[in-house]
Design a protein around this motif. Structure first.
Motif, mmCIF file in Angstrom:
data_model
loop_
_atom_site.group_PDB
_atom_site.id
_atom_site.type_symbol
_atom_site.label_atom_id
_atom_site.label_comp_id
_atom_site.label_asym_id
_atom_site.label_seq_id
_atom_site.Cartn_x
_atom_site.Cartn_y
_atom_site.Cartn_z
ATOM 1 N N ILE A 137 0.851 -1.187 0.000
ATOM 2 C CA ILE A 137 0.000 0.000 0.000
ATOM 3 C C ILE A 137 0.893 1.245 0.000
ATOM 4 C CG2 ILE A 137 -1.946 1.162 1.108
ATOM 5 C CD1 ILE A 137 -2.549 -1.712 0.384
ATOM 6 N N ARG A 138 0.562 2.224 -0.843
ATOM 7 C CA ARG A 138 1.246 3.519 -0.795
ATOM 8 C C ARG A 138 0.516 4.388 0.221
ATOM 9 N NH1 ARG A 138 1.846 5.719 -6.469
ATOM 10 N NH2 ARG A 138 -0.395 6.044 -6.247
ATOM 11 N N GLN A 139 1.222 4.819 1.258
ATOM 12 C CA GLN A 139 0.541 5.434 2.399
ATOM 13 C C GLN A 139 -0.034 6.810 2.084
ATOM 14 O OE1 GLN A 139 2.508 7.000 6.128
ATOM 15 N NE2 GLN A 139 1.788 5.029 6.915
ATOM 16 N N ARG A 140 0.610 7.590 1.210
ATOM 17 C CA ARG A 140 0.176 8.979 1.021
ATOM 18 C C ARG A 140 -1.242 9.079 0.467
ATOM 19 N NH1 ARG A 140 3.650 9.166 -3.822
ATOM 20 N NH2 ARG A 140 2.306 9.449 -5.650
ATOM 21 N N ASP A 141 -1.653 8.096 -0.360
ATOM 22 C CA ASP A 141 -3.013 8.115 -0.895
ATOM 23 C C ASP A 141 -3.758 6.811 -0.623
ATOM 24 O OD1 ASP A 141 -1.563 6.486 -2.537
ATOM 25 O OD2 ASP A 141 -1.923 7.615 -4.383
ATOM 26 N N LEU A 142 -3.151 5.928 0.213
ATOM 27 C CA LEU A 142 -3.760 4.633 0.576
ATOM 28 C C LEU A 142 -4.120 3.829 -0.660
ATOM 29 C CD1 LEU A 142 -6.052 5.711 3.559
ATOM 30 C CD2 LEU A 142 -3.705 4.851 3.617
ATOM 31 N N HIS A 143 -3.300 3.954 -1.709
ATOM 32 C CA HIS A 143 -3.568 3.228 -2.958
ATOM 33 C C HIS A 143 -2.992 1.821 -2.869
ATOM 34 C CE1 HIS A 143 -4.624 3.064 -7.208
ATOM 35 N NE2 HIS A 143 -3.505 2.394 -7.391
ATOM 36 N N GLY A 182 8.468 8.355 -0.078
ATOM 37 C CA GLY A 182 7.425 8.297 0.940
ATOM 38 C C GLY A 182 7.363 6.936 1.605
ATOM 39 N N VAL A 183 6.302 6.728 2.380
ATOM 40 C CA VAL A 183 6.128 5.495 3.147
ATOM 41 C C VAL A 183 5.269 4.505 2.362
ATOM 42 C CG1 VAL A 183 5.217 4.501 5.282
ATOM 43 C CG2 VAL A 183 6.345 6.742 5.319
ATOM 44 N N TYR A 184 5.723 3.254 2.323
ATOM 45 C CA TYR A 184 4.983 2.154 1.720
ATOM 46 C C TYR A 184 4.748 1.101 2.794
ATOM 47 C CZ TYR A 184 6.100 4.236 -2.804
ATOM 48 O OH TYR A 184 6.199 5.103 -3.870
ATOM 49 N N GLU A 185 3.549 0.554 2.803
ATOM 50 C CA GLU A 185 3.186 -0.432 3.818
ATOM 51 C C GLU A 185 3.015 -1.804 3.193
ATOM 52 O OE1 GLU A 185 -0.105 0.407 6.274
ATOM 53 O OE2 GLU A 185 0.764 2.199 7.192
ATOM 54 N N CYS A 186 3.690 -2.767 3.800
ATOM 55 C CA CYS A 186 3.473 -4.179 3.464
ATOM 56 C C CYS A 186 2.453 -4.708 4.465
ATOM 57 C CB CYS A 186 4.791 -4.936 3.555
ATOM 58 S SG CYS A 186 4.639 -6.722 3.363
ATOM 59 N N GLN A 187 1.294 -5.135 3.966
ATOM 60 C CA GLN A 187 0.203 -5.557 4.840
ATOM 61 C C GLN A 187 -0.112 -7.041 4.649
ATOM 62 O OE1 GLN A 187 -3.258 -3.084 4.329
ATOM 63 N NE2 GLN A 187 -2.264 -1.259 5.195
ATOM 64 N N VAL A 188 -0.425 -7.679 5.765
ATOM 65 C CA VAL A 188 -0.868 -9.077 5.752
ATOM 66 C C VAL A 188 -2.345 -9.091 6.145
ATOM 67 C CG1 VAL A 188 -0.571 -11.358 6.765
ATOM 68 C CG2 VAL A 188 1.424 -9.921 6.313
ATOM 69 N N SER A 189 -3.135 -9.857 5.421
ATOM 70 C CA SER A 189 -4.597 -9.826 5.563
ATOM 71 C C SER A 189 -5.088 -10.591 6.797
ATOM 72 C CB SER A 189 -5.260 -10.398 4.316
ATOM 73 O OG SER A 189 -4.831 -11.742 4.104
ATOM 74 N N THR A 190 -4.534 -10.248 7.960
ATOM 75 C CA THR A 190 -5.025 -10.801 9.217
ATOM 76 C C THR A 190 -6.098 -9.866 9.772
ATOM 77 O OG1 THR A 190 -3.236 -9.663 10.380
ATOM 78 C CG2 THR A 190 -2.854 -11.959 9.735
#
Length: 364
Positions: A137-143, A182-190
Motif C-alpha cells: 500500500i502507498r501510504q500517502r493516498d492509501l492506494h 514516501g512510506v509504503y506499507e506491506c500488509q498481511v490480511s489478518t
C-alpha cells in the motif's frame, strides 16, 4: 485495473492469465479483489556465477523461480529469524517455535534510497503466512499497489517479485522518480491487519558551485570555481560553463582558462581562470547535461575589501548587518520618542509655573 468488472482473460506484462470474479464497483479494497492469478518466469539465479551460489535464494540448481516479469532479478533477503523447527533440531541447533500467526522479519530494510530513473526494491519478509495474502500500500493516498502476485495499479512501473521458496515479497518500482518518495506499507490480511512500513527516498541529480552565491577574488589572482554534481545514476555526459550568459571559450585570445573534470559517483568540474581582471567579474553558470544549472557571482576586487563595497554612494548599507543595526537603532528612537516628549513638556510646564511665582513676589 480495479475499475473493470468480471474479467475472464487478461494479458499482464506479456503473460496470458485467467482471472475470475471481479468487482463492478471499482473498489480496490482487499475484501472485494478478484481472484489472484499466478504466473511464473524462470530466470538465472543472481548469485550464481562460476559454480558458486549466493545466499538467501532458492536452491533450484542455479535458478530461482520468480513471479512477475522483472527483467532485472533481485536477490531475496536472507531472514534473521530461524523458524525451521525440525531442520534446526536435526542439525543439533536451536530455533524459535513456529508461531500461530504471520510474523514480519526485521531483516527487511525500513529505509531505502534510490536514484531517479533507477529501479527501487522494497523488501517485506513474512513467516508463517499460511493462507493469508501480502499487499503493498502507498501510504500517502492509501492506494493498493499489489495483492499477492498481482498488480492493482495502472502504473506499470510497479510490480511484485516473489519466489515460492522465499518469505520475501519484493515491491519493484521501475524508473523511480522523486515523487515516489514516501512510506509504503506491506500488509498481511489478518484481523486486525498487520503492517510493516518501509520509507523510500529517491534522490534527483543536483548541481552546486562551491562558495555560492558570491565569490570575491583579488585582481591578478586565480579564479577557482568548483561545480559538484551529485545523486546522478551516471556521470553527466558534459558540463558547460557560462560567463554572463555566454559559453566560456577555453581557447580565447585571453588565455589562462582551464577546465578539469573528475567523473564518478560525484562529478566535479573545475574552472580555473588565471590573472583575474575586472572584465572577469559577473555571473558564472555550471550547466550539466543531467540536471538543472547552478550559478555564482564573481567579484574581482581592485585592492578594496568586500565589506567596503558600496552601492549608489551609500556607505555601509551594502553590509546586511549594518542595515539591520540601523533599523534597530531607529526603532529604539521611535519607542523612546513619546517618553522624551512627555519629559520635555513637564519640564516646560514646571519652568513656566516658577516664572509666574517669581513675578507675583516682585509685584507685591
Amino acid at each position: 485495473m480495479c475499475k473493470n468488472g468480471t474479467q475472464n482473460g487478461l494479458n499482464v506484462h506479456g503473460f496470458d492469465v485467467l482471472a475470475s470474479g471481479g468487482d463492478s464497483r471499482g473498489d480496490c479494497s482487499a475484501a472485494t479483489l478478484p481472484a489472484v492469478p499466478t504466473w511464473h518466469q524462470t530466470v538465472p539465479h543472481p548469485g550464481r556465477r562460476g559454480g558458486r551460489s549466493g545466499g538467501g535464494g532458492g536452491g533450484n540448481g542455479g535458478s530461482v523461480t520468480l513471479s512477475g516479469s522483472s527483467s532485472r532479478p533481485v536477490q531475496p533477503i536472507k531472514p534473521l529469524l530461524d523458524l525451521s523447527g525440525g531442520a534446526a533440531a536435526a542439525a543439533g541447533g536451536s530455533s524459535l517455535p513456529m508461531p500461530l500467526h504471520p510474523v514480519f522479519d526485521q531483516a527487511a530494510p525500513r529505509n531505502v534510497s534510490s536514484l531517479t530513473d533507477s529501479a527501487a526494491y522494497l523488501h517485506c519478509l513474512v513467516h508463517n503466512l499460511g493462507n493469508k495474502s501480502v499487499s503493498w500500500i502507498r501510504q500517502r493516498d492509501l492506494h493498493i499497489l499489489t495483492v499477492g502476485r498481482y498488480t492493482y495499479t495502472t502504473d506499470q512501473r510497479f510490480e511484485v517479485i516473489h519466489s515460492p521458496d522465499s518469505q520475501d515479497w519484493i515491491l519493484k518500482i521501475s524508473y523511480a522518480q522523486v515523487r515516489d518518495s514516501g512510506v509504503y506499507e506491506c500488509q498481511v490480511s489478518t484481523k486486525p491487519v498487520k503492517s510493516y512500513q518501509v520509507y523510500l527516498n529517491v534522490f534527483a541529480p543536483q548541481a552546486s558551485i562551491v562558495g555560492a552565491p558570491d565569490m570575491h577574488v583579488d585582481k591578478g589572482s586565480t579564479i577557482n570555481l568548483t561545480c559538484v554534481v551529485a545523486h546522478g545514476p551516471e556521470p553527466p555526459a558534459y558540463i558547460f560553463w557560462y560567463h554572463n550568459g555566454e559559453v566560456v571559450n577555453y581557447e580565447s585570445s585571453r588565455g589562462g582558462i582551464t577546465v578539469v573534470t573528475e567523473r564518478g559517483n560525484t562529478t566535479r568540474a573545475y574552472l580555473l581562470i588565471q590573472d583575474a581582471r575586472p572584465s572577469d567579474t559577473g555571473n558564472y553558470t555550471c550547466m550539466p547535461s543531467n540536471t538543472e544549472f547552478t550559478s555564482l557571482t564573481v567579484h574581482v576586487l581592485n585592492g578594496e575589501t568586500p565589506a567596503a563595497m558600496q552601492t549608489n554612494g551609500v556607505a555601509g548599507l551594502a553590509n546586511p548587518y549594518n542595515f539591520r543595526k540601523l533599523i534597530t537603532t531607529s526603532s529604539s528612537i521611535l519607542v523612546l520618542l513619546p517618553l522624551l516628549l512627555t519629559l520635555l513638556t513637564m519640564a516646560l510646564t514646571g519652568e513656566s509655573a516658577s516664572s509666574q511665582g517669581v513675578a507675583r513676589s516682585v509685584g507685591s
